[in-house]
Design a protein around this motif. Structure first.
Motif, PDB file in Angstrom:
ATOM      1  N   ASN A 120      72.912  58.636 -61.403  1.00  0.00           N
ATOM      2  CA  ASN A 120      71.659  58.927 -61.418  1.00  0.00           C
ATOM      3  C   ASN A 120      70.846  59.194 -60.163  1.00  0.00           C
ATOM      4  O   ASN A 120      70.891  58.337 -59.341  1.00  0.00           O
ATOM      5  CB  ASN A 120      70.828  57.730 -62.329  1.00  0.00           C
ATOM      6  N   LEU A 121      70.534  60.260 -60.082  1.00  0.00           N
ATOM      7  CA  LEU A 121      70.095  60.951 -58.815  1.00  0.00           C
ATOM      8  C   LEU A 121      68.841  60.092 -58.269  1.00  0.00           C
ATOM      9  O   LEU A 121      68.493  59.837 -57.151  1.00  0.00           O
ATOM     10  CB  LEU A 121      69.862  62.365 -58.305  1.00  0.00           C
ATOM     11  N   LEU A 122      67.935  59.746 -59.236  1.00  0.00           N
ATOM     12  CA  LEU A 122      66.486  59.062 -58.849  1.00  0.00           C
ATOM     13  C   LEU A 122      67.026  57.705 -58.449  1.00  0.00           C
ATOM     14  O   LEU A 122      66.345  57.349 -57.409  1.00  0.00           O
ATOM     15  CB  LEU A 122      65.653  59.017 -60.241  1.00  0.00           C
ATOM     16  N   GLY A 123      67.732  56.856 -58.996  1.00  0.00           N
ATOM     17  CA  GLY A 123      68.055  55.787 -58.533  1.00  0.00           C
ATOM     18  C   GLY A 123      68.913  55.870 -57.118  1.00  0.00           C
ATOM     19  O   GLY A 123      68.623  55.083 -56.257  1.00  0.00           O
ATOM     20  N   LEU A 124      69.946  56.885 -56.923  1.00  0.00           N
ATOM     21  CA  LEU A 124      70.408  57.194 -55.615  1.00  0.00           C
ATOM     22  C   LEU A 124      69.381  57.178 -54.629  1.00  0.00           C
ATOM     23  O   LEU A 124      69.400  56.856 -53.390  1.00  0.00           O
ATOM     24  CB  LEU A 124      71.294  58.282 -55.787  1.00  0.00           C
ATOM     25  N   VAL A 125      68.312  58.090 -54.596  1.00  0.00           N
ATOM     26  CA  VAL A 125      67.385  58.441 -53.623  1.00  0.00           C
ATOM     27  C   VAL A 125      66.635  57.153 -53.519  1.00  0.00           C
ATOM     28  O   VAL A 125      66.086  57.097 -52.279  1.00  0.00           O
ATOM     29  CB  VAL A 125      66.649  59.789 -54.256  1.00  0.00           C
ATOM     30  N   ALA A 126      66.145  56.544 -54.371  1.00  0.00           N
ATOM     31  CA  ALA A 126      65.411  55.211 -54.236  1.00  0.00           C
ATOM     32  C   ALA A 126      66.057  54.151 -53.431  1.00  0.00           C
ATOM     33  O   ALA A 126      65.439  53.414 -52.635  1.00  0.00           O
ATOM     34  CB  ALA A 126      64.795  54.654 -55.626  1.00  0.00           C
ATOM     35  N   ILE A 127      67.440  54.059 -53.639  1.00  0.00           N
ATOM     36  CA  ILE A 127      68.104  52.919 -53.070  1.00  0.00           C
ATOM     37  C   ILE A 127      68.612  53.304 -51.517  1.00  0.00           C
ATOM     38  O   ILE A 127      68.515  52.306 -50.521  1.00  0.00           O
ATOM     39  CB  ILE A 127      69.284  52.546 -54.057  1.00  0.00           C
ATOM     40  N   VAL A 128      69.385  54.435 -51.392  1.00  0.00           N
ATOM     41  CA  VAL A 128      69.874  54.720 -50.217  1.00  0.00           C
ATOM     42  C   VAL A 128      69.079  54.644 -48.902  1.00  0.00           C
ATOM     43  O   VAL A 128      69.639  53.978 -47.904  1.00  0.00           O
ATOM     44  CB  VAL A 128      70.722  56.122 -50.469  1.00  0.00           C
ATOM     45  N   PRO A 129      67.943  55.226 -48.612  1.00  0.00           N
ATOM     46  CA  PRO A 129      67.492  55.146 -47.321  1.00  0.00           C
ATOM     47  C   PRO A 129      67.189  53.734 -46.777  1.00  0.00           C
ATOM     48  O   PRO A 129      67.508  53.733 -45.596  1.00  0.00           O
ATOM     49  CB  PRO A 129      65.963  55.889 -47.550  1.00  0.00           C
ATOM     50  N   LEU A 130      66.494  52.801 -47.324  1.00  0.00           N
ATOM     51  CA  LEU A 130      66.275  51.707 -46.969  1.00  0.00           C
ATOM     52  C   LEU A 130      67.664  50.848 -46.866  1.00  0.00           C
ATOM     53  O   LEU A 130      67.825  50.199 -45.745  1.00  0.00           O
ATOM     54  CB  LEU A 130      65.381  50.898 -47.618  1.00  0.00           C
ATOM     55  N   SER A 131      68.742  51.113 -47.683  1.00  0.00           N
ATOM     56  CA  SER A 131      69.906  50.425 -47.529  1.00  0.00           C
ATOM     57  C   SER A 131      70.675  50.940 -46.292  1.00  0.00           C
ATOM     58  O   SER A 131      71.385  50.200 -45.572  1.00  0.00           O
ATOM     59  CB  SER A 131      70.848  50.630 -48.796  1.00  0.00           C
ATOM     60  N   MET A 132      70.710  52.091 -46.030  1.00  0.00           N
ATOM     61  CA  MET A 132      71.072  52.750 -44.895  1.00  0.00           C
ATOM     62  C   MET A 132      70.429  52.099 -43.608  1.00  0.00           C
ATOM     63  O   MET A 132      71.319  51.812 -42.723  1.00  0.00           O
ATOM     64  CB  MET A 132      71.253  53.980 -44.469  1.00  0.00           C
ATOM     65  N   LEU A 133      69.300  51.674 -43.655  1.00  0.00           N
ATOM     66  CA  LEU A 133      68.459  51.426 -42.212  1.00  0.00           C
ATOM     67  C   LEU A 133      68.985  49.880 -42.283  1.00  0.00           C
ATOM     68  O   LEU A 133      69.115  49.343 -40.920  1.00  0.00           O
ATOM     69  CB  LEU A 133      67.015  51.497 -42.803  1.00  0.00           C
TER      70      LEU A 133
END
Length: 269
Positions: free
Chosen positions: A219-232
């Motif tokens: 699910n791309l919506l879940g992916l976009v919501a999770i990834v940015p802050l997790s990478m930070l």
């Protein structure tokens, strides 16, 4: 609409926590992301038949990003065993392929049960691990070492995790320093996440009852919501892993796994 906004905020927060845990424990963050996604999808009314598959596939996709950042952070600190990575990598990849085929075709309840049982066993192992004064052991030679790698890949891709959940306890059992085990596990996560994501997208292609913005079971919506802050936050976790005691790191790992296992068992009742 307000419910969607709240759920997105939960996913963003989960991404931040997952990033810290990814760097701290070498687990790719999936041990947090899978349960969060599972329960968010439940609130959204997504059918049980695809709910766990979506959680696993989306989690694997996020690990491509968080695992890379975590592995790079540990690499810079010299806590990745490249020799073990090279010898284990092919066996892990074979296990991933087998696990993806199996995971993409079994019922969602099976994936949930696998997640809950393995997490509980690993938590118990880490919580009650003998002291470092126990008898010294070395990693076995071929073919047992390759078999262990295959098992790590098989179960990790069925659980939607980066491999650290299994490889860290195994390496710890054979007296690998916990920080070296965590760093190497974060690199193994890339070997698991990339083919696993492709496989879950493939096997879920055209599946009924998928939510919008899904590529198969990703699910791309879940992916976009999770990834940015997790990478930070992933580098923060890696930094913490090098400042706290090995025993505290081990108990932290066990505690997270135990709580996650209980939640997943509850979902099956």
């Amino acid at each position: 609409m307000s419910e969607i906004v709240i759920l997105l905020a939960v996913l963003v927060g989960a991404g931040g926590i997952a990033g810290i845990i990814s760097g701290l424990l070498g687990v790719g963050g999936g041990i947090v992301i899978v349960p969060v996604l599972f329960f968010v999808f439940e609130v959204l009314g997504i059918d049980l038949a695809v709910r766990m598959h979506l959680a696993v596939g989306t989690s694997l996709a996020t690990i491509i990003f968080t695992g890379f950042i975590s592995a790079r952070s540990h690499w810079k600190k010299g806590s990745v065993d490249t020799a073990l990575l090279k010898s284990w990598g092919p066996a892990v990849a074979v296990g991933v392929i087998a696990g993806t085929v199996l995971g993409g075709n079994v019922r969602g309840q099976v994936l949930t049960l696998v997640f809950a049982v393995v997490a509980a066993l690993v938590a118990l192992n880490m919580a009650f691990k003998p002291s470092e004064k126990a008898k010294k052991r070395e990693l076995p030679g071929s073919p047992l070492k390759e078999l262990l790698g295959g098992i790590i890949g098989l179960f990790s891709v069925m659980m939607g995790i980066g491999g650290g959940t299994l490889s860290v306890p195994i390496m710890s059992f054979f007296n690998y320093p916990i920080r070296l085990a965590v760093g190497t596990a974060s690199a193994l996560g890339m070997i698991i996440a990339i083919p696993g994501t492709i496989g879950y997208a493939w096997f879920g292609w055209g599946a009924p009852q998928l939510p919008p913005f899904s590529i198969g079971y990703v699910n791309l919506l879940g992916l976009v919501a999770i990834v940015p802050l997790s990478m930070l936050t992933a580098p923060w976790g890696a930094k913490i892993a090098h400042t706290i005691s090995p025993a505290a790191l081990r108990y932290c790992f066990a505690g997270f796994l135990a709580l996650t296992s209980i939640r997943m068992f509850m979902s099956l009742i």
